[in-house]
Design an enzyme around this catalytic site. Sequence first.
Site, short mmCIF file in Angstrom:
data_model
loop_
_atom_site.label_atom_id
_atom_site.label_comp_id
_atom_site.label_asym_id
_atom_site.label_seq_id
_atom_site.Cartn_x
_atom_site.Cartn_y
_atom_site.Cartn_z
N GLU A 36 -85.07 31.94 13.75
CA GLU A 36 -83.64 32.07 13.98
C GLU A 36 -83.13 33.08 12.94
O GLU A 36 -83.40 32.92 11.75
CB GLU A 36 -82.95 30.71 13.78
CG GLU A 36 -81.50 30.79 14.13
CD GLU A 36 -80.74 29.49 13.93
OE1 GLU A 36 -81.36 28.45 13.69
OE2 GLU A 36 -79.50 29.55 14.01
N ARG A 261 -95.52 21.25 8.41
CA ARG A 261 -94.75 22.25 7.70
C ARG A 261 -95.41 22.53 6.36
O ARG A 261 -96.05 21.65 5.80
CB ARG A 261 -93.37 21.68 7.35
CG ARG A 261 -92.31 21.86 8.34
CD ARG A 261 -91.00 21.33 7.77
NE ARG A 261 -90.16 22.41 7.29
CZ ARG A 261 -89.43 23.17 8.09
NH1 ARG A 261 -89.46 23.00 9.39
NH2 ARG A 261 -88.69 24.13 7.59
N LYS A 271 -83.85 27.84 4.88
CA LYS A 271 -82.98 29.02 4.82
C LYS A 271 -81.57 28.64 4.39
O LYS A 271 -80.92 29.38 3.67
CB LYS A 271 -82.94 29.70 6.19
CG LYS A 271 -84.13 30.58 6.44
CD LYS A 271 -84.02 31.25 7.80
CE LYS A 271 -84.69 30.41 8.85
NZ LYS A 271 -84.34 30.71 10.20
P1 ATP Z 1 -85.15 26.76 8.08
O1 ATP Z 1 -84.78 25.33 7.87
O2 ATP Z 1 -85.67 27.43 6.87
O3 ATP Z 1 -84.11 27.55 8.79
P2 ATP Z 1 -86.44 26.64 10.55
O4 ATP Z 1 -87.60 25.88 11.01
O5 ATP Z 1 -85.13 26.25 11.12
O6 ATP Z 1 -86.42 26.67 9.00
P3 ATP Z 1 -86.85 28.99 12.07
O7 ATP Z 1 -86.33 30.35 11.84
O8 ATP Z 1 -86.32 28.24 13.23
O9 ATP Z 1 -86.61 28.20 10.74
O10 ATP Z 1 -88.43 28.99 12.07
C1 ATP Z 1 -89.23 29.88 12.80
C2 ATP Z 1 -90.59 29.30 12.92
O11 ATP Z 1 -91.15 29.10 11.62
C3 ATP Z 1 -90.57 27.95 13.60
O12 ATP Z 1 -91.60 27.89 14.55
C4 ATP Z 1 -90.77 26.98 12.48
O13 ATP Z 1 -91.42 25.84 12.92
C5 ATP Z 1 -91.61 27.79 11.49
N1 ATP Z 1 -91.38 27.31 10.14
C6 ATP Z 1 -90.22 27.24 9.47
N2 ATP Z 1 -90.37 26.67 8.27
C7 ATP Z 1 -91.69 26.37 8.16
C8 ATP Z 1 -92.50 25.76 7.15
N3 ATP Z 1 -91.98 25.34 6.01
N4 ATP Z 1 -93.82 25.62 7.40
C9 ATP Z 1 -94.36 26.06 8.54
N5 ATP Z 1 -93.67 26.63 9.53
C10 ATP Z 1 -92.34 26.79 9.35
MG MG Z 2 -84.57 26.48 13.12
#
Ligand code: ATP
Ligand code: MG
Length: 556
Positions: A36, A261, A271
């Site tokens: 995102e 994760r 983020k």
């Molecule tokens: P954040 O809370 O940092 O915004 P998010 O999961 O909402 O994390 P996204 O941009 O939606 O962030 O993530 C893109 C991809 O990266 C998704 O498939 C998510 O599962 C993966 N991802 C995000 N954080 C992690 C993590 N800590 N470990 C492994 N994969 C991750």
């Molecule tokens: Mg997300």
Amino acid sequence: MSNSSAQSSNFIRHIIDQDIANGKNDGKVVTRFPPEPNGYLHIGHAKSICLNFGVARDYQGQCNLRFDDTNPEKESQEYIDAIKKDVQWLGFNWSELRHASDYFEKLYEYAVELIKLNKAYVCSLNAEDIRKQRGTLTEPGIESPYRNRNIEENLELFADMRAGKYKEGEHVLRAKIDMGSGNINLRDPVLYRIKYATHPRTQDKWCIYPMYDYTHCISDSLEGITHSLCTLEFEDHRPLYDWVLDELKTPSHPQQIEFARLSVEYTISSKRKLNLLVSDKHVDGWDDPRMPTISGMRRRGITPESIREFCDRIGITKKDAFIEMSVLENCIREDLDPRSNRLMCVINPLKVVIENYPDDKEEEFTAKNHPKDPEQGKRSIPFSKIIYIERDDFMEEPTKDFFRLGSGKEVRLRNAYDIKCTDVIKNDMGEIVELLCEYDPDSAGKNKKKLKGIIHWVSAKHAINVETRIYDRLFNTPNPGAVEDIISTLNNKSLSIHKDSKIEPHAKTITLEDRVQFERQGFFCLDSKHTKEKLVFNRIVTLRDSWTKPGQASKK
Ligand code: ATP
Ligand code: MG
């Protein structure tokens, strides 16, 4: 990319192997990385990137980069650009660049179809009531009074939502599944909400936006994704993912597979929380070298090779666990050690006058740039009467286990002579400002006396003034993400700036791409934001593990 092509196997690769053996998806493998664009990518994303792109590469498949851009207020072009740069810097190229917003029209048509199938309805409860009526883990939800609106009315209301006839929150579109389901995600989840926000790509074309769960599965299907790899928190969303695709009979039905994760000790990977540090100026932007962001790690000097190796080493599992920072640091050291030229830099200088050395004499010593790799050549190091040594390398009354310089003690200057401290000069405040020493003219280039203490030094006359930045952990607690007030866990000693460091003249040849080892101090690189006026060096990592004891990271 030799280090990561030898990827260790994992349960996801076993599933793919089986699918290929069974001829599923005609043997094709198509994955995607779906960030995102609401912030910069962090170390956790690196794991997902290495997994998705790595699988596609190793199975001669495809991996798309897809921006999951369905929350217009939080998203921006700056983030989209930064994410693309980070993925490429990590060493990966996407097969296709997609955006969930590419599918807004299609998603709308599918929603209309769901309404026609009597599988979705316009609900006019407000957000608060929807939440209250959703029930709990132990109690079923309550059906919305709008659940049985007829199809015609739903179609008209939904069209009017799109046409901008309603205010935000007035209506939502919900799936009609089961308010009694044990899985809360299946209790008539919201599919669309009204939002008057300008979208970075579609601008003001839309005032209704689809929700993540609805958007993601359809986007995967439209792109022909075969294996939709996501983190464990989406496990409970899988039945909804499957429900949407089954009801709509979309072109294909990708398989969602969840993995753990990545969480690294003493840091956060969210983020939203990282954004807070940036917007409240606790750090110098998203690329502050202390940040666990890809851009921060890049500015710090960490190489993409080390990050890929780290992701490979931690592996892919089904169980959430904290990884120690030392695992990443070991990968960095192993990558940097064979390729980094050695230099001498005095971070916190103390002046030393060698009294028996002729005033105007200058000498050049020759040293290897790398102790084990002759290919990296040699350099000459100037020597003269006045030199700088590290303040920490002198103790006026040395303790038994202190082998460096002390009053009346002898130490070896690396690549040069043995010197003995004869006097200590202090200022009015009693602080040591200068040392007087004598050198042994017969000790040039050889440690004949087998002195235990060997220290680095720089000739004062020839030294270049540089700034060195030494980083310590950004947070004081192993799991700062669990602390309500994240700011209270910040380590206020995470950055120390030394504006008066002295380095040997050979440093002039260092470029932005180089990584070097300052002897006894660690691996360093030039800071990409400061290059003009003065050389500014970032410490990438220490020479040895410094994470075992709190507060030790900046010590040698
Ligand atoms: P954040 O809370 O940092 O915004 P998010 O999961 O909402 O994390 P996204 O941009 O939606 O962030 O993530 C893109 C991809 O990266 C998704 O498939 C998510 O599962 C993966 N991802 C995000 N954080 C992690 C993590 N800590 N470990 C492994 N994969 C991750
Ligand atoms: Mg997300």
